[in-house]
Design a protein around this motif. Sequence first.
Motif, short mmCIF file in Angstrom:
data_model
loop_
_atom_site.label_atom_id
_atom_site.label_comp_id
_atom_site.label_asym_id
_atom_site.label_seq_id
_atom_site.Cartn_x
_atom_site.Cartn_y
_atom_site.Cartn_z
N TYR A 14 14.46 56.25 29.24
CA TYR A 14 13.22 56.18 30.01
C TYR A 14 13.01 54.75 30.52
CZ TYR A 14 8.41 57.49 31.24
OH TYR A 14 7.25 57.76 31.93
N ALA A 15 13.30 53.76 29.68
CA ALA A 15 13.15 52.36 30.09
C ALA A 15 14.11 52.04 31.24
CB ALA A 15 13.40 51.44 28.90
N ALA A 16 15.37 52.47 31.10
CA ALA A 16 16.36 52.18 32.13
C ALA A 16 15.96 52.80 33.46
CB ALA A 16 17.72 52.70 31.69
N ALA A 17 15.39 54.00 33.43
CA ALA A 17 14.98 54.66 34.66
C ALA A 17 13.85 53.91 35.36
CB ALA A 17 14.54 56.09 34.36
N ARG A 18 13.12 53.08 34.63
CA ARG A 18 12.03 52.29 35.21
C ARG A 18 12.42 50.83 35.40
NH1 ARG A 18 11.14 56.63 33.79
NH2 ARG A 18 9.39 57.92 34.49
N GLY A 19 13.69 50.52 35.26
CA GLY A 19 14.18 49.17 35.52
C GLY A 19 13.77 48.17 34.48
N VAL A 20 13.47 48.63 33.26
CA VAL A 20 13.03 47.73 32.19
C VAL A 20 14.16 47.58 31.17
CG1 VAL A 20 11.38 47.37 30.31
CG2 VAL A 20 10.61 48.36 32.49
N LYS A 21 14.51 46.35 30.85
CA LYS A 21 15.50 46.07 29.82
C LYS A 21 14.79 45.78 28.50
CE LYS A 21 19.08 44.26 32.90
NZ LYS A 21 20.03 45.36 32.65
N ILE A 22 15.39 46.22 27.41
CA ILE A 22 14.83 45.98 26.08
C ILE A 22 15.53 44.78 25.45
CG2 ILE A 22 14.49 46.93 23.77
CD1 ILE A 22 14.34 49.70 25.05
N LEU A 23 14.74 43.79 25.08
CA LEU A 23 15.23 42.59 24.41
C LEU A 23 14.94 42.74 22.92
CD1 LEU A 23 16.25 39.69 24.12
CD2 LEU A 23 14.05 38.88 25.01
N GLY A 24 15.98 42.96 22.13
CA GLY A 24 15.83 43.16 20.70
C GLY A 24 15.97 41.86 19.93
N ASP A 25 15.79 41.95 18.63
CA ASP A 25 15.77 40.77 17.76
C ASP A 25 16.68 41.04 16.58
OD1 ASP A 25 15.04 38.68 15.97
OD2 ASP A 25 13.08 38.53 16.93
N LEU A 26 17.68 40.20 16.39
CA LEU A 26 18.64 40.36 15.29
C LEU A 26 18.50 39.19 14.32
CD1 LEU A 26 20.96 42.34 14.45
CD2 LEU A 26 22.52 40.59 15.30
N PRO A 27 17.92 39.42 13.13
CA PRO A 27 17.85 38.34 12.14
C PRO A 27 19.25 37.89 11.74
CG PRO A 27 16.44 40.20 11.53
CD PRO A 27 17.31 40.67 12.66
N ILE A 28 19.41 36.61 11.48
CA ILE A 28 20.72 36.12 11.05
C ILE A 28 21.09 36.69 9.68
CG2 ILE A 28 19.70 33.98 10.14
CD1 ILE A 28 22.36 32.58 10.75
N TYR A 29 20.11 36.78 8.77
CA TYR A 29 20.38 37.25 7.42
C TYR A 29 19.88 38.67 7.22
CZ TYR A 29 21.26 32.31 6.48
OH TYR A 29 21.75 31.03 6.52
N VAL A 30 20.44 39.34 6.23
CA VAL A 30 19.94 40.64 5.82
C VAL A 30 19.16 40.47 4.51
CG1 VAL A 30 21.78 41.91 6.98
CG2 VAL A 30 22.09 41.20 4.60
N ALA A 31 18.33 41.44 4.21
CA ALA A 31 17.51 41.36 3.00
C ALA A 31 18.38 41.54 1.76
CB ALA A 31 16.43 42.44 3.03
N ARG A 32 17.99 40.88 0.69
CA ARG A 32 18.72 41.06 -0.57
C ARG A 32 18.65 42.51 -1.03
NH1 ARG A 32 17.14 38.54 -6.51
NH2 ARG A 32 18.92 39.42 -7.64
N ASP A 33 17.45 43.10 -0.95
CA ASP A 33 17.30 44.50 -1.35
C ASP A 33 17.61 45.37 -0.14
OD1 ASP A 33 16.79 46.74 -2.85
OD2 ASP A 33 14.62 46.64 -2.60
#
Length: 498
Positions: A201-220
Amino acid sequence: MARAAGILLHITSLPSPYGVGTLGREACRFLDFLERCGVKVWQILPWGPTGYGDSPYQSFSTFAGNPYLIDLEELAEEGLLEKEALAAIDWGEDPGRVDYEKLFAHRFAVLEEAFSQGFDPSEEGYRSFCQEQAHWLPDYALFMSIKEQYSQRPWWEWPRPLRLREAAELADFAQEHRGRIAFWQFVQYLFYRQWREMRAYAAARGVKILGDLPIYVARDSADVWARPELFLLDGEGFPTEVAGVPPDGFSADGQLWGNPLYRWDVLEAEGFAWWIRRVQGAYAFCDTLRMDHFRGFEAYYSIPAGNATAAGGEWRPGPGLKLFQALQDALGELPIVAEDLGFLTPAVHRLLQETGFPGMKVLQFAFEPWGDSIYLPHKYTSDCVVYTGTHDNDTSTSFLQGGGPQAAFCREYLGAGEEAGSWALIRAAWQSAGDLAIAPMQDFLALGREARMNTPSTIGGNWQWRLLPGQLTDDLALRIRRMGRLYGRDEGKTEDWK
């Protein structure tokens, strides 16, 4: 990057009648709003299942999606849930805040009802999904099932055979709890299916999604439990060193994050295969990634496990350019924004230049009284992403109302009066040389401190703010579009407002 504008709004902050923003109708309405605004980028926060403190940066899996984000109305339309039953649940008293306690109390029971009505292990879509995600899904589903069995305790408090993944014990548990494992896999199937629909749906409206990738993962997390050899853990699964940042002028004790640190030598010996899968998985959700704590790839701060504060740690070399070369060799072009905030050494600047990634400029960091900050707009080049503030900042309205030399300098620099609000900072970001300019939704609404998303190093009261129905008006969309056209971030002539 093409010159464009973006809005930062996490999915949980969307309106909905069921306690939290989700991937369905309201997400599509927000994408429609972005299209009317001429905004080409929707920035979100990490989308994984939240754990400690409800933080999206402390997830039970770097590959899984947050079950809270599954749209319940869509499931009701499929006949998997009853709308009347959903409406009878107490999701919280304030539609402007997420009540995570009530979400946890009710959401999974609702998803279990959908599972009982709709789970078909022979369904082609479900089977294909399980095959595509086989490198992480079985471990995650098993991990969540064991957590359930042991009252949500972290994995290092499980019985030793399960904690250390002894094969016979895991096989026995999986056989006995195969129904629960199937439930957790089904939940992820629903999440991935709905996300793909939203992204299309976003692509059809010309909108790109900017995601967020943490460098670390949680211990649990299932990530650490399933692959302990990739992290600095002892033979019993306990960390020997943990992540954080050292003491500085803002914090005498530094920041003790507590995430396990990577064994970069082991990861490199495997050709960074785990990281390649992680980044590849993230690009299945978004078009561009904000790579969190970029300086940690050049050198990371290591704190002895058990320390009460971040003092006493030391810097150690990270993987540097080798990691990003491996990622590019495997995945091709890497649309990445480097979160290069904080204290940066010449070596970090070199790594940023070598990768070619644009960095970040945050206006709220610019206005120190001495006036020589690298975040002042007249110092920007085009290859950067300009923010009024991030999810960790106060709202811009509150920042300017806070008084003191920073706010005074800001008003003078912007040529704004004493009553200057968030739109003065938005204008400064939009007219800057930076190719991409982004502001949180709270700034467009000129909201105060009550709408702050997160206060770093605090627990409780964070990640809760939500839009109210009716706040995204046509007048607001027109004002945002006019700003974009004035400063070349939207197509069309400046006089063609409608």
